[in-house]
Every structure is written in C-alpha cells, then in structure tokens.
Scaffold this active site. Structure first.
Site, PDB file in Angstrom:
ATOM      1  N   SER A  20       0.803  -1.237   0.000  1.00 57.02           N
ATOM      2  CA  SER A  20       0.000   0.000   0.000  1.00 57.02           C
ATOM      3  C   SER A  20       0.832   1.282   0.000  1.00 57.02           C
ATOM      4  O   SER A  20       0.265   2.371  -0.076  1.00 57.02           O
ATOM      5  CB  SER A  20      -0.955   0.014   1.192  1.00 57.02           C
ATOM      6  OG  SER A  20      -2.079  -0.800   0.918  1.00 57.02           O
ATOM      7  N   LYS A  23       0.053   3.691  -2.697  1.00 60.12           N
ATOM      8  CA  LYS A  23      -0.954   4.754  -2.593  1.00 60.12           C
ATOM      9  C   LYS A  23      -0.326   6.133  -2.415  1.00 60.12           C
ATOM     10  O   LYS A  23      -0.987   7.147  -2.665  1.00 60.12           O
ATOM     11  CB  LYS A  23      -1.922   4.452  -1.445  1.00 60.12           C
ATOM     12  CG  LYS A  23      -2.746   3.174  -1.631  1.00 60.12           C
ATOM     13  CD  LYS A  23      -3.753   3.003  -0.515  1.00 60.12           C
ATOM     14  CE  LYS A  23      -4.623   1.777  -0.701  1.00 60.12           C
ATOM     15  NZ  LYS A  23      -4.029   0.546  -0.155  1.00 60.12           N
ATOM     16  N   SER A  80      -6.076   2.939   4.759  1.00 57.17           N
ATOM     17  CA  SER A  80      -5.422   2.300   3.608  1.00 57.17           C
ATOM     18  C   SER A  80      -6.466   1.647   2.699  1.00 57.17           C
ATOM     19  O   SER A  80      -6.256   0.575   2.145  1.00 57.17           O
ATOM     20  CB  SER A  80      -4.378   1.264   4.056  1.00 57.17           C
ATOM     21  OG  SER A  80      -3.459   1.004   3.017  1.00 57.17           O
ATOM     22  N   LYS A 182       2.735   6.832   5.315  1.00 57.18           N
ATOM     23  CA  LYS A 182       1.888   5.733   4.838  1.00 57.18           C
ATOM     24  C   LYS A 182       2.522   4.385   5.153  1.00 57.18           C
ATOM     25  O   LYS A 182       3.732   4.203   5.037  1.00 57.18           O
ATOM     26  CB  LYS A 182       1.683   5.865   3.319  1.00 57.18           C
ATOM     27  CG  LYS A 182       0.701   4.880   2.715  1.00 57.18           C
ATOM     28  CD  LYS A 182      -0.725   5.240   3.031  1.00 57.18           C
ATOM     29  CE  LYS A 182      -1.684   4.107   2.664  1.00 57.18           C
ATOM     30  NZ  LYS A 182      -1.599   2.945   3.583  1.00 57.18           N
TER      31      LYS A 182
END
Length: 226
Positions: A20, A23, A80, A182
């Site tokens: 992720s 992202k 997420s 993140k």
C-alpha cells in the site's frame, strides 16, 4: 527531504513489493490535481462496483454511494482503503489503467528508476515494485512540494459511515515528531512504512523508509530509530 542528502542507508536499491505504499503515488498525483484546480476536496464521487469489490483493507464504501474527495483521501491515508484508492483513481483518470500510466510517468519524472506500478492500490501484481531510495524520493516530493496537505497524514483516526478506524501507522502513536506518511503490508511484502518527521524549531525535514519488517510495530520502531 529538502536537500536530498541520504543520512543512513541499507540496501536502498533492492526492488521489493511496495504494497500500500503504492498509494503514496496516487496521493501525490491527487495533490497535484488539487493544487491545479483539476479536482476539489468537496467534489462528490460515485462509488463504482469495481471499487467496492476490491479486496484488502477498506473504508467500507457502498456501491452507488456519493463520497467527497476529502473523505477518500482520509480513507486512503488512515484506513489504507483499497476501495477509496480505486474510487479516487477513477475520478482522476477515468480508468485504473490510465491512473497506473500517470503513476509510472510521475515515477519517471521524480527519478524513481527502480520503480514500476501495475495497479493503483498496491495489491500483489506482476511487475509491481519499488525501492527504499525511490520511495524516499516520492516522500520528499510530497512533503516539500505540497506542505499544505501534510496535516492529512498525521490523522490518528478516521470515521466514515459510523465506522472509526485507527491509522495503521503506529509511528504516530509512539513518536511525538512523526507527521505521517503511509504504511503498507501484504503477506509477501511484510510490513513497511514511509515516514516523515520534523522537530519544532528545526528546519531539517526528514523522511524515512523501512521495508519488509515482520510487523507493524517493527516498522514503526525501526522508523523511530532512524
């Protein structure tokens, strides 16, 4: 982040699945679009069935629902949410493939020479990889080019549709100078964290990248140590 100087490094160019962390590129492009007025935080976006059906972590969007861009961004950062990522990608680029093309173009422009994206949200896919160094370049671009959006990444909780979720980024809960950014995790990629930190009254803006640790606690502890 301001100078590009690398303070500490280990295997910076090893290609790994970013999960992720992917992202972050989607968010970087969204910030560009917002800054240029191409999209707006209050834009209402209809959730497509393909977004709802995307597996993995989610912000629990319902197909056909209308959701604001600002909520999609929080759902991507905190939860997420793969459903949120696909919804935002479709809003910006029309199709997931078009968004992937934009992401790879941006990676090239940032000098991320060991990065290739195959999807918009980071689910395991062939030819989907990045490196610690490349993700550091991306993080530096986010924190230096769009400081007006940095507060989003520091959200510890996000509530949507009656569901309150904590940020997967455990660094926010154990380190007072953490600003975000993140997390990423899959069974094959391990637990990873791209972080940003800054001390008050200190102009040095730091970013850190820790990839493929055994747990979310480990990625946070390693990031704090860095």
């Amino acid at each position: 982040a301001n100078t590009g100087a690398v303070i500490a490094t280990n295997n910076p160019n090893e290609r790994l699945a970013p999960a992720s962390l992917t992202k972050l590129m989607l968010l970087y492009i969204a910030e560009q679009e917002l800054a240029q007025g191409q999209i707006h935080l209050d834009d209402m976006v209809t959730v497509q069935p393909v977004a709802w059906a995307t597996g993995g972590s989610r912000m629990f969007l319902k197909p056909g629902a209308q959701v604001a861009v600002r909520d999609l961004i929080s759902g991507i950062i905190v939860d997420s949410g793969n459903d949120a990522a696909v919804t935002l990608a479709l809003h910006i680029a029309g199709t997931q493939d078009a968004m992937v093309n934009l992401m790879n173009q941006q990676a090239a422009q940032l000098g991320m020479t060991n990065t290739h994206f195959s999807d918009v949200m980071g689910l395991p896919a062939p030819n989907h990889y990045s490196t610690a160094y490349d993700l550091g370049l991306l993080a530096s671009a986010i924190v230096t080019q769009y400081p007006q959006y940095m507060s989003w990444y520091g959200q510890k909780w996000f509530s949507y549709n009656g569901i309150k979720q904590p940020n997967f980024n455990k660094l926010l809960f154990i380190y007072p100078y953490a600003q975000g950014l993140k997390t990423g995790s899959t069974s094959s990629a391990g637990f990873s964290l791209v972080s940003a930190a800054k001390m008050p009254n200190n102009t040095m803006q730091l970013v850190g990248v820790v990839l493929n640790t055994p747990s979310g606690d480990d990625s946070a502890a390693d990031s704090k140590a860095l």
